[in-house]
Design a protein around this motif. Sequence first.
Motif, PDB file in Angstrom:
ATOM      1  N   MET A 184      63.301  82.728  55.502  1.00  0.00           N
ATOM      2  CA  MET A 184      62.100  82.001  55.136  1.00  0.00           C
ATOM      3  C   MET A 184      60.871  82.779  55.589  1.00  0.00           C
ATOM      4  SD  MET A 184      62.773  79.201  53.638  1.00  0.00           S
ATOM      5  CE  MET A 184      63.210  77.526  53.700  1.00  0.00           C
ATOM      6  N   LYS A 185      59.874  82.772  54.746  1.00  0.00           N
ATOM      7  CA  LYS A 185      58.592  83.408  55.057  1.00  0.00           C
ATOM      8  C   LYS A 185      57.501  82.357  54.905  1.00  0.00           C
ATOM      9  CE  LYS A 185      60.182  87.634  55.385  1.00  0.00           C
ATOM     10  NZ  LYS A 185      60.036  88.471  56.540  1.00  0.00           N
TER      11      LYS A 185
ATOM     12  N   ASN B 131      63.578  82.969  45.767  1.00  0.00           N
ATOM     13  CA  ASN B 131      64.500  81.899  45.375  1.00  0.00           C
ATOM     14  C   ASN B 131      63.759  80.588  45.154  1.00  0.00           C
ATOM     15  OD1 ASN B 131      66.888  83.442  45.480  1.00  0.00           O
ATOM     16  ND2 ASN B 131      67.014  83.181  47.694  1.00  0.00           N
ATOM     17  N   SER B 132      62.828  80.278  46.061  1.00  0.00           N
ATOM     18  CA  SER B 132      62.054  79.046  45.950  1.00  0.00           C
ATOM     19  C   SER B 132      60.793  79.177  46.795  1.00  0.00           C
ATOM     20  CB  SER B 132      62.867  77.835  46.412  1.00  0.00           C
ATOM     21  OG  SER B 132      63.169  77.947  47.791  1.00  0.00           O
TER      22      SER B 132
ATOM     23  N   VAL C 187      55.581  78.235  51.961  1.00  0.00           N
ATOM     24  CA  VAL C 187      56.863  78.592  52.548  1.00  0.00           C
ATOM     25  C   VAL C 187      57.734  79.128  51.411  1.00  0.00           C
ATOM     26  CG1 VAL C 187      58.911  77.771  53.764  1.00  0.00           C
ATOM     27  CG2 VAL C 187      56.660  76.806  54.309  1.00  0.00           C
TER      28      VAL C 187
ATOM     29  N   ASP D 153      61.469  81.084  50.249  1.00  0.00           N
ATOM     30  CA  ASP D 153      62.825  81.510  50.526  1.00  0.00           C
ATOM     31  C   ASP D 153      63.047  82.761  49.688  1.00  0.00           C
ATOM     32  OD1 ASP D 153      65.517  81.714  51.188  1.00  0.00           O
ATOM     33  OD2 ASP D 153      66.141  80.295  49.644  1.00  0.00           O
TER      34      ASP D 153
ATOM     35  N   GLU E 189      65.465  86.242  48.959  1.00  0.00           N
ATOM     36  CA  GLU E 189      66.789  86.819  49.139  1.00  0.00           C
ATOM     37  C   GLU E 189      66.736  87.923  50.181  1.00  0.00           C
ATOM     38  OE1 GLU E 189      69.258  88.503  45.851  1.00  0.00           O
ATOM     39  OE2 GLU E 189      68.721  86.568  44.929  1.00  0.00           O
TER      40      GLU E 189
END
Length: 118
Positions: free
Chosen positions: A1-2, A95-96, A113, A115, A117
């Motif tokens: 997560m970033k 991803n999201s 936020v 997600d 890969e």
Amino acid sequence: MKIGCDIVAISRMEKIYQKHNVNFLNKFLNSKEQILIKNPATLAGFWAAKEAASKALGVGISKECGFFDLEISKDFKNAPYFNFSSKLLNSFKINSASLSISHDGGFAIAVVVMDLEA
């Protein structure tokens, strides 16, 4: 997560808009996004959102991630979300993403936020 975060003074965005009008909007919002701008707080929130997303990606607004690679839309409950360019989706393997925008006390803040890969 970033995670990415950005805060901006609403008055700063309002002054820039008053000076440059639609030319300012055209530098960072597409025509669909411009329709969503209802007031200076919304404008500042959209700016903060795009900055926050680019920070979550770790590159800021740059060749790797331009303002038009990040399109803000609203869902049926009026919550903001991003549509990412294929360039970003492929380069960063997104991803999201979740986006939250808020304004109060003369400031707009956005938190993103993502997600990505591994």
